[in-house]
Scaffold this active site. Sequence first.
Site, short mmCIF file in Angstrom:
data_model
loop_
_atom_site.label_atom_id
_atom_site.label_comp_id
_atom_site.label_asym_id
_atom_site.label_seq_id
_atom_site.Cartn_x
_atom_site.Cartn_y
_atom_site.Cartn_z
N HIS A 34 -6.95 8.61 2.08
CA HIS A 34 -6.87 7.83 2.39
C HIS A 34 -5.69 6.47 1.72
CE1 HIS A 34 -10.46 4.61 3.41
NE2 HIS A 34 -9.37 4.00 2.48
N ALA B 284 -6.21 6.05 8.07
CA ALA B 284 -6.11 4.42 7.54
C ALA B 284 -6.12 3.33 7.13
CB ALA B 284 -4.86 3.91 9.02
N GLU B 285 -6.21 2.68 6.35
CA GLU B 285 -7.12 1.68 5.49
C GLU B 285 -6.07 0.13 6.13
OE1 GLU B 285 -9.52 1.15 2.20
OE2 GLU B 285 -7.80 -0.63 1.51
N ASP B 286 -6.77 -0.48 7.28
CA ASP B 286 -6.04 -1.62 7.36
C ASP B 286 -6.80 -2.85 8.37
OD1 ASP B 286 -3.78 -3.25 8.45
OD2 ASP B 286 -4.10 -2.24 10.69
#
Length: 908
Positions: free
Chosen positions: A565, A620-622
């Site tokens: 992550h 993806a943490e966006d």
Amino acid sequence: MSSLSLQFKFLHLSPNLTSPHFQSPLAPHQSINFSNRTKLELKASSSSSSSSSSSSSPSSKQPQQRPKKRQSASDAERGIDPTGFLTKSGISHKGFAQFLRERHKALKDLKDEIFNRHLNLKEMASGFEILGMHRHVEHRVDYMEWAPGARYCALVGDFNGWSPTENCAREGHFGHDDYGYWFIILEDKLREGEKPDELYFQQYNYVDDYDKGDSGLTIEEIFKKANDEYWEPGEDRFVKNRFELPAKLYEQLFGPNGPQSIEELGEIPDAETRYRAFKEEHKDDPPGSRPPFDVIDNDKTYDIYNIAGDPVSWENFKAKMPPIAYWLETRKGRKAWLKKYTPGIPHGSKYRVYFNTPSGPLERVPAWATYVQPDAEGKQAFAIHWEPPPECAYKWKNPSPKVPLSLRIYEGHIGISGSKAKVSSFNEFSEKVLPHIKDAGYNAIQLIGVVEHKDYYTVGYRVTNFYAVSSRFGTPDDFKHLVDEAHGLGLLVFLDIVHSYSAADEMVGLSLFDGSNDCYFHTGKRGQHKYWGTRMFRYGDPDVLHFLLSNLNWWVVEYHVDGFHFHSLSSMMYTHNGFASFTGDFEEYCNQYVDRDALMYLILANEILHALHPNIVTIAEDATSYPGLCEPTSQGGLGFDYHVNLAVSEMWLSLLENTPDHEWSMSKIVNTLIGNQRYADKMLIYAENHNQSISGGQSFAEILFGKIREHSSGSKDLLLRGCSLHKMIRLITFTICGHAFLNFMGNEFGHPERVEFPMPSNNFTYSLANRRWDLLGTGVYQNLFSFDKDMMMLDENERVLSRSFPNIHHVNDSSMVISFIRGPLLFIFNFHPTASYERYVIGVEEAGEYQAILNTDEKDYGGQGVIEESQYLQRTISRRADGLRNCLEVALPSRTAQVYKLKRILRI
């Protein structure tokens, strides 16, 4: 030396040599099998480099243009289109399309630079194989470190009395290469009375045959055995008597009384003249008297050097294998090594790396250290050499599970996973929490704070040592045991990885690592996070890429993790670290504030991870919804498998804290939940994660229940509201969209207290840095857990998450009812705080009987049980509703939700 010793050339580094040649970590040393895509990229980079060299030579203008045409054709043949996902989605933005083309060209140039220093991308991502501390087969330990700004490098530790001169690397003595990689050898020490090995290439097998001792044979006896058994009679004649053949040839040429000096020898005819004279002399000889090899002569000048061999002799030569088996008899195991040597650096030794820099001497924790004790109680941090004996080293038992079609991820933090007010360990998590996760119905775990960090209260997001598991929770082998046990239970293991920034600590982290300010990070303001006080990586530097890409591969190879992550991508993708207002205009994704180097790093990371480990999962943490996050890299995307819908948890938190129940907008809820429909199948969604409950924030359960307990007077209605909304929020978030769902540890049963790590503001108390597992079997917590468990089973049995985008056909803001169809399941939610509906009309397409398979109002789930079991089976009415051909009239108590499944289709 006996004859066998002449048959080999050993390339191992001798500890007795004063100026050995060692292979740079940036030089090719190994060929590997790689994906077709990367092979093509490698060929493309080779062709581009060759074309660039050819274009530099004098030529006409027309040939100079040909390489470019061939390159573009190669991209088309390989199916590479830098703006492919824009075309597929029908997006026409010239500025962003041009940005993608320029980024693609820059990425090819970057790969060319990488391939000039590495054989391939696998080698680029395997720096951990040679950097850091490694056991060598020649009874020694090798250490390598990247510090281009240092003038002198040494290892100091309790193994050498913390001496900065005993184990060092400097110019003329191992030293460093042109890229700033320092190399130090720590030789194992002979025990008193022991003599060095007779062969400088003597090896010890530490793993497979670690209990193998000395064979009892001397080197001479082994060589004699090889000569006696390996050589056929007469085969080693000229090896043992090396001057016999030249003497006979000399006698054959000049006779028994030939010349004895250069002057007597006189002028020797050329080789061709002598050969023809030899042929003429022996033209009448019978064929059997000729030697087995002869020169073919067809009266052509170019034939004079062609050799014709006897087929039988040639086959015998090819069938002859080198006598490696005899040489291997010189290898010994760890048992023999223990008898003869003591380790140059024993297992468990504390050490640091010492640099002499333009700013003066300094000590650092090695960047590639795999086990680190952070500074605490005024004591300086240090690395710990982790080299357990082979008989004690961890041995893997379980293979990684296959990646399921849908992910039900349980997010956890090791330190707060226990019930006691202390830091829990890997072993405690394995023993107590993993069985609970399996029983709760999840198929993957995501761990935060595993990578070593300085301050416990930062939850693990200010990483100091990227290759080390946090020593607060246990040893590297303890973490391997945790991963292995999780795999044995069928659980995937994901790691929350922080490559978007690094801790600014200098004594234990990477900041000012070699005394310079431009080793791993940008200089000046660019190297500082605007708000968090952390350091920002130089993603365009090949050595920084080497470090970060190898780090990703390290966690997969060494610890068998199944995915990553990627935390806070917006911090790295923009020079303003994501702290700007975004309107969704494509210009915001390609302006001067976008860090193109960071985007290229993410592309390389996904390409390498998916090529080396096809079953890997990247998330993806966006917060900025960057276009193409989950699109293939060949089509201009970044290559992630999933992206996180961060807006959902913020929406629920805002509604619970700021909006009265009767003012909730169903349209806003649905629009936020479904996000961007183009990437719905790549979305990971959650109602709340650790951000809502860590360090001062409140979990949803704490907001909904507060300090209420069941035995408190007047709390029944508030408990019913909290329990109902907690279930409905999780159910609609879980089922409406996306192929992945995440839950933070404890939220599945409505943990009543937030998480607060020990820090100065709370006098470093651990009272809230734990989980109340004792509540699982009592009251409303047991009800909520039962519901969450059945919700997970709903996906296990009906494959809800893996199905396509739902048909959201009923969204009514006045009645506060939402209904949608996903696969064979019909979901109905009544969020109204007071209104209940006895015969609410909901449209369905298929006529038939629908069975309620999940009802949030059941008493086992803490509900009132308004709907009786006789009402669970509903038959459709042939009347159009919600744009569909048939409808159901269902009972909808306030703040409840039902899930119906088409049981039997009626044909009319």
